[in-house]
Structures are given as structure tokens and as C-alpha cells.
Scaffold this motif. Sequence first.
Motif, mmCIF file in Angstrom:
data_model
loop_
_atom_site.group_PDB
_atom_site.id
_atom_site.type_symbol
_atom_site.label_atom_id
_atom_site.label_comp_id
_atom_site.label_asym_id
_atom_site.label_seq_id
_atom_site.Cartn_x
_atom_site.Cartn_y
_atom_site.Cartn_z
ATOM 1 N N ALA A 2 -92.251 24.451 -23.532
ATOM 2 C CA ALA A 2 -92.187 23.831 -22.206
ATOM 3 C C ALA A 2 -91.644 24.828 -21.183
ATOM 4 C CB ALA A 2 -91.279 22.614 -22.267
ATOM 5 N N VAL A 3 -92.194 24.730 -19.994
ATOM 6 C CA VAL A 3 -91.792 25.655 -18.927
ATOM 7 C C VAL A 3 -91.404 24.850 -17.690
ATOM 8 C CG1 VAL A 3 -92.616 27.454 -17.353
ATOM 9 C CG2 VAL A 3 -93.317 27.496 -19.744
ATOM 10 N N PRO A 35 -89.481 18.893 -20.008
ATOM 11 C CA PRO A 35 -88.277 19.699 -20.181
ATOM 12 C C PRO A 35 -87.100 19.170 -19.358
ATOM 13 C CG PRO A 35 -89.977 20.918 -18.974
ATOM 14 C CD PRO A 35 -90.592 19.639 -19.407
ATOM 15 N N GLU A 36 -85.890 19.285 -19.951
ATOM 16 C CA GLU A 36 -84.682 18.790 -19.284
ATOM 17 C C GLU A 36 -83.965 19.927 -18.573
ATOM 18 O OE1 GLU A 36 -82.331 17.022 -22.355
ATOM 19 O OE2 GLU A 36 -83.333 15.081 -22.122
ATOM 20 N N LEU A 37 -83.316 19.569 -17.482
ATOM 21 C CA LEU A 37 -82.497 20.528 -16.749
ATOM 22 C C LEU A 37 -81.086 19.949 -16.662
ATOM 23 C CD1 LEU A 37 -82.906 23.193 -14.863
ATOM 24 C CD2 LEU A 37 -82.532 21.545 -13.019
ATOM 25 N N HIS A 38 -80.096 20.712 -17.095
ATOM 26 C CA HIS A 38 -78.699 20.262 -17.045
ATOM 27 C C HIS A 38 -78.044 20.889 -15.809
ATOM 28 C CE1 HIS A 38 -78.706 18.751 -21.262
ATOM 29 N NE2 HIS A 38 -79.772 19.539 -21.278
ATOM 30 N N VAL A 39 -77.378 20.065 -15.023
ATOM 31 C CA VAL A 39 -76.746 20.549 -13.791
ATOM 32 C C VAL A 39 -75.270 20.182 -13.831
ATOM 33 C CG1 VAL A 39 -76.820 20.530 -11.263
ATOM 34 C CG2 VAL A 39 -78.901 20.054 -12.562
ATOM 35 N N ASP A 40 -74.365 21.163 -13.597
ATOM 36 C CA ASP A 40 -72.931 20.856 -13.629
ATOM 37 C C ASP A 40 -72.400 20.567 -12.218
ATOM 38 O OD1 ASP A 40 -72.282 23.197 -12.302
ATOM 39 O OD2 ASP A 40 -71.540 24.236 -14.079
ATOM 40 N N ALA A 41 -71.111 20.319 -12.115
ATOM 41 C CA ALA A 41 -70.529 19.868 -10.843
ATOM 42 C C ALA A 41 -70.559 20.948 -9.763
ATOM 43 C CB ALA A 41 -69.094 19.409 -11.077
ATOM 44 N N GLN A 42 -70.758 22.203 -10.170
ATOM 45 C CA GLN A 42 -70.890 23.298 -9.181
ATOM 46 C C GLN A 42 -72.355 23.626 -8.906
ATOM 47 O OE1 GLN A 42 -68.197 23.648 -11.533
ATOM 48 N NE2 GLN A 42 -67.114 22.812 -9.759
ATOM 49 N N PHE A 43 -73.255 22.733 -9.318
ATOM 50 C CA PHE A 43 -74.705 22.888 -9.127
ATOM 51 C C PHE A 43 -75.283 24.023 -9.971
ATOM 52 C CE2 PHE A 43 -72.832 21.871 -4.876
ATOM 53 C CZ PHE A 43 -72.999 20.503 -4.962
ATOM 54 N N ARG A 44 -74.492 24.516 -10.976
ATOM 55 C CA ARG A 44 -75.063 25.513 -11.887
ATOM 56 C C ARG A 44 -75.947 24.762 -12.866
ATOM 57 N NH1 ARG A 44 -69.299 27.873 -12.269
ATOM 58 N NH2 ARG A 44 -69.135 26.000 -13.528
ATOM 59 N N TRP A 45 -77.041 25.372 -13.240
ATOM 60 C CA TRP A 45 -77.987 24.677 -14.097
ATOM 61 C C TRP A 45 -78.319 25.523 -15.317
ATOM 62 C CZ3 TRP A 45 -82.174 27.725 -14.753
ATOM 63 C CH2 TRP A 45 -82.440 28.668 -13.757
ATOM 64 N N HIS A 46 -78.758 24.858 -16.386
ATOM 65 C CA HIS A 46 -79.337 25.577 -17.508
ATOM 66 C C HIS A 46 -80.339 24.663 -18.195
ATOM 67 C CE1 HIS A 46 -76.272 23.303 -19.724
ATOM 68 N NE2 HIS A 46 -77.088 23.406 -20.744
ATOM 69 N N SER A 47 -81.224 25.279 -18.987
ATOM 70 C CA SER A 47 -82.254 24.507 -19.665
ATOM 71 C C SER A 47 -82.629 25.210 -20.954
ATOM 72 C CB SER A 47 -83.485 24.379 -18.763
ATOM 73 O OG SER A 47 -84.508 23.695 -19.452
ATOM 74 N N ALA A 49 -85.606 25.041 -21.885
ATOM 75 C CA ALA A 49 -86.972 25.472 -21.569
ATOM 76 C C ALA A 49 -86.943 26.793 -20.799
ATOM 77 C CB ALA A 49 -87.656 24.403 -20.724
ATOM 78 N N GLU A 50 -88.082 27.472 -20.823
ATOM 79 C CA GLU A 50 -88.212 28.677 -19.982
ATOM 80 C C GLU A 50 -88.256 28.243 -18.505
ATOM 81 O OE1 GLU A 50 -91.865 30.823 -20.694
ATOM 82 O OE2 GLU A 50 -91.636 31.889 -18.781
ATOM 83 N N VAL A 51 -87.516 28.945 -17.669
ATOM 84 C CA VAL A 51 -87.518 28.635 -16.231
ATOM 85 C C VAL A 51 -88.100 29.855 -15.508
ATOM 86 C CG1 VAL A 51 -86.101 28.013 -14.238
ATOM 87 C CG2 VAL A 51 -85.462 27.201 -16.528
ATOM 88 N N THR A 52 -89.191 29.656 -14.779
ATOM 89 C CA THR A 52 -89.829 30.800 -14.112
ATOM 90 C C THR A 52 -88.899 31.310 -12.997
ATOM 91 O OG1 THR A 52 -90.928 29.488 -12.418
ATOM 92 C CG2 THR A 52 -92.112 29.783 -14.517
ATOM 93 N N PRO A 53 -89.035 32.576 -12.594
ATOM 94 C CA PRO A 53 -88.171 33.103 -11.523
ATOM 95 C C PRO A 53 -88.281 32.304 -10.228
ATOM 96 C CG PRO A 53 -89.288 34.902 -12.669
ATOM 97 C CD PRO A 53 -89.879 33.624 -13.203
ATOM 98 N N ALA A 54 -89.489 31.847 -9.888
ATOM 99 C CA ALA A 54 -89.647 31.077 -8.636
ATOM 100 C C ALA A 54 -88.917 29.737 -8.748
ATOM 101 C CB ALA A 54 -91.128 30.846 -8.344
ATOM 102 N N ALA A 55 -88.990 29.123 -9.946
ATOM 103 C CA ALA A 55 -88.289 27.844 -10.136
ATOM 104 C C ALA A 55 -86.781 28.065 -10.083
ATOM 105 C CB ALA A 55 -88.696 27.227 -11.471
ATOM 106 N N ALA A 56 -86.311 29.153 -10.683
ATOM 107 C CA ALA A 56 -84.871 29.444 -10.686
ATOM 108 C C ALA A 56 -84.360 29.622 -9.249
ATOM 109 C CB ALA A 56 -84.601 30.705 -11.513
ATOM 110 N N ALA A 57 -85.128 30.356 -8.441
ATOM 111 C CA ALA A 57 -84.717 30.583 -7.046
ATOM 112 C C ALA A 57 -84.666 29.258 -6.287
ATOM 113 C CB ALA A 57 -85.700 31.547 -6.376
ATOM 114 N N LEU A 58 -85.642 28.412 -6.557
ATOM 115 C CA LEU A 58 -85.702 27.110 -5.878
ATOM 116 C C LEU A 58 -84.522 26.223 -6.275
ATOM 117 C CD1 LEU A 58 -87.341 25.279 -4.053
ATOM 118 C CD2 LEU A 58 -88.743 24.650 -6.015
ATOM 119 N N LEU A 59 -84.223 26.196 -7.568
ATOM 120 C CA LEU A 59 -83.096 25.377 -8.046
ATOM 121 C C LEU A 59 -81.782 25.879 -7.453
ATOM 122 C CD1 LEU A 59 -84.233 25.100 -11.772
ATOM 123 C CD2 LEU A 59 -84.146 23.208 -10.124
ATOM 124 N N ASP A 60 -81.614 27.205 -7.421
ATOM 125 C CA ASP A 60 -80.384 27.769 -6.835
ATOM 126 C C ASP A 60 -80.238 27.354 -5.373
ATOM 127 O OD1 ASP A 60 -79.655 29.034 -9.155
ATOM 128 O OD2 ASP A 60 -80.491 30.988 -8.595
#
Length: 277
Positions: A2-3, A35-47, A49-60
Motif C-alpha cells: 500500500a502506498v 493504509p493507516e496514518l498515525h498522527v501524534d499531538a505535535q502533528f508528526r505522522w508515521h505509517s 505504508a510507503e509515503v511518496t515525497p509529495a504526500a509527505a510534503a502535503l502532510l507536513d
Amino acid sequence: MAVIDESYAWQLIQDARRRLPALPAVLAAAADDAPELHVDAQFRWHSEAEVTPAAAALLDALLPVAFGGSRFVIAQIGQSLDGRIATESGHSHYVTGEASRVHLHRLRALVDAVVVGAGTVAADDPQLTVRHAEGGNPVRVVLDPRARVSGACKVFRDGAAPTLHLVGHPHAAIGRGVECIGIDVGEDGVSPQSILDCLAERGLRRVLIEGGGVTISRFLQAGLLDRLHVVVAPLIIGSGRPAVSLAPIARLDSALRPPCRSQPMGADMFFDLDLRG
Ligand SMILES: NC(=O)c1ccc[n+]([C@@H]2O[C@H](COP(=O)([O-])OP(=O)(O)OC[C@H]3O[C@@H](n4cnc5c(N)ncnc54)[C@H](OP(=O)(O)O)[C@@H]3O)[C@@H](O)[C@H]2O)c1
């Protein structure tokens, strides 16, 4: 495997904004194998699943906006290296690039209302709708204390979204879907808090201050912005309309130095300032 790509990340961000789950949170589409995305109280995320660079930039960039809370005020500005948002004559198309345009439209899709000053409507005749991203249109708010903006402007004519026209002396609505609202105009103009109160009375509590510099500066000076997004283009205009102008300070200790994250945005640089401190 999953991506999480840009389109899926945007879906998760919009879903988080709608539901406002408590943090830490797990975000996922409804499908079983999504795919699931985990987000903590500081808005840091991890998964997992593979996260594409464009998706990572968007989530940040946009998870802090999506989780900004039910009362949230953000401003965004696109400026040159020398801090200008337009030429002296008001020409501003375009200071920043395509990626920043998409970002702006996504911001519009994440708020209840988008506010612009009379100067921006007079210079740009903007539509203030969501066209370069998926998502619904916010209510459009034109801050026009002297009622100088022409009734021929698109926001007053196109009926694309409900529109509030904030003026010192209310008059008959000047267009389809336009509500004219009287606001107090004092010696110092309109208090930004009174604008937020007026919007909150109508259920509009997540607000984007889109420009221009004068309008954003008034909200920043009043300490009412939760976040400020600044996109800086590698361009020197050399004169023209300033981005932010605040009351003079004598020493740099008094300058605003909020926590800041940055990332490239196309050929520009994106700064996300957290002003809640
Ligand atoms: N690059 C970007 O991100 C960006 C974004 C938006 C706009 N722009 C450009 O920015 C330029 C316009 O910006 P600007 O800074 O000159 O003007 P602006 O912020 O759009 O509008 C300023 C005007 O709005 C009214 N206003 C705003 N806040 C007020 C307050 N608290 N109290 C009373 N009146 C208030 C006043 O109207 P009155 O003058 O009638 O009193 C004021 O002069 C345009 O050239 C546009 O193209 C660039």
C-alpha cells in the motif's frame, strides 16, 4: 504494498478536518485494506505504508491546519525575496508558482470562510473558490469598510459561493448570494476581533485571511493568527506592496520568532509559522 500518495494524503487531511478526531489519531479511508496514518499531538505522522515525497510534503504542511481546532485562524501570503506581494500598481499575477496556487486552494477547502481586503478585490477581481484542488468552496468575505469595491466584481456577481460584504454603512446587497453586513469602523479602522466575532455568529470559525498585506498585518498585529503560511519566491520586485507591516520595534529582541517549519514548494520556499505560543 500500500502506498500513501498525494491524492490519498489529501483525502486523509480533508477527512481529519471534517471529523476533528482527538490527537493522537489514526487516519484511514473506509476500505479494509486502506493504509493507516498515525498522527501524534505535535502533528508528526508515521505509517507502515510507503509515503511518496509529495504526500509527505502535503502532510507536513496541512495536518496542522486540518487539526487546527474548531476555532482557527490562518493567513497565507505569497511574496518575493524582498517581501513584496505586488508591484506599486497592484500587479501580482503571479509572484509565486503553480505549487503555491494549489496550496492556497487546498487551504480554502479546509476553512469555513476566506477573508480578503478591499485592495485585493479591487486589484485582482478574485473568485476565491476552490478550483486547483478537490474540495468545497468557503464562504467569501470582503472587508470593505468604505464600500469602495465595485459591484461588478466576480465575488459579487458569479454566485459561486455565499459572500459576505463587510461595510461601515450597510446598504442593499449588491449581488446574488451576497449579504451586506455593517461593522464598526473606529479611528483605527475595523478591529480584527470584531470581524472574527461577526463570522463566528454565523458559524464560520475556521478562517483563512488570504490577503493582502494590510489585512493580514492587522490580524497579525492583533495577535489573532494561529498560523501564518508564507511562500517566498526567488524573485526581487524591488518596490511595491509590502507583505507584512507591523508597528516599528527598536530592537530585534522584540521581533516575532515563532516556531517555524520550512520545505520547498515547487521553485519557491514554504514557511509554516506557528503563532499560538
Ligand atoms: N501575493 C499574495 O499572496 C497576495 C494575496 C492577496 C493580494 N495580493 C495583492 O495585494 C494587493 C492588495 O493588498 P493590500 O495590502 O494593498 O490591500 P488589502 O489588504 O487587500 O486591502 C486593504 C484594504 O482593506 C480594508 N481593510 C483591511 N483591513 C482593515 C481593517 N482592519 N480596518 C479597516 N479597513 C481594513 C481597507 O480598505 P479601504 O482602503 O477602503 O479603507 C484597506 O485599505 C493587490 O495588489 C493584490 O494583487 C497579493
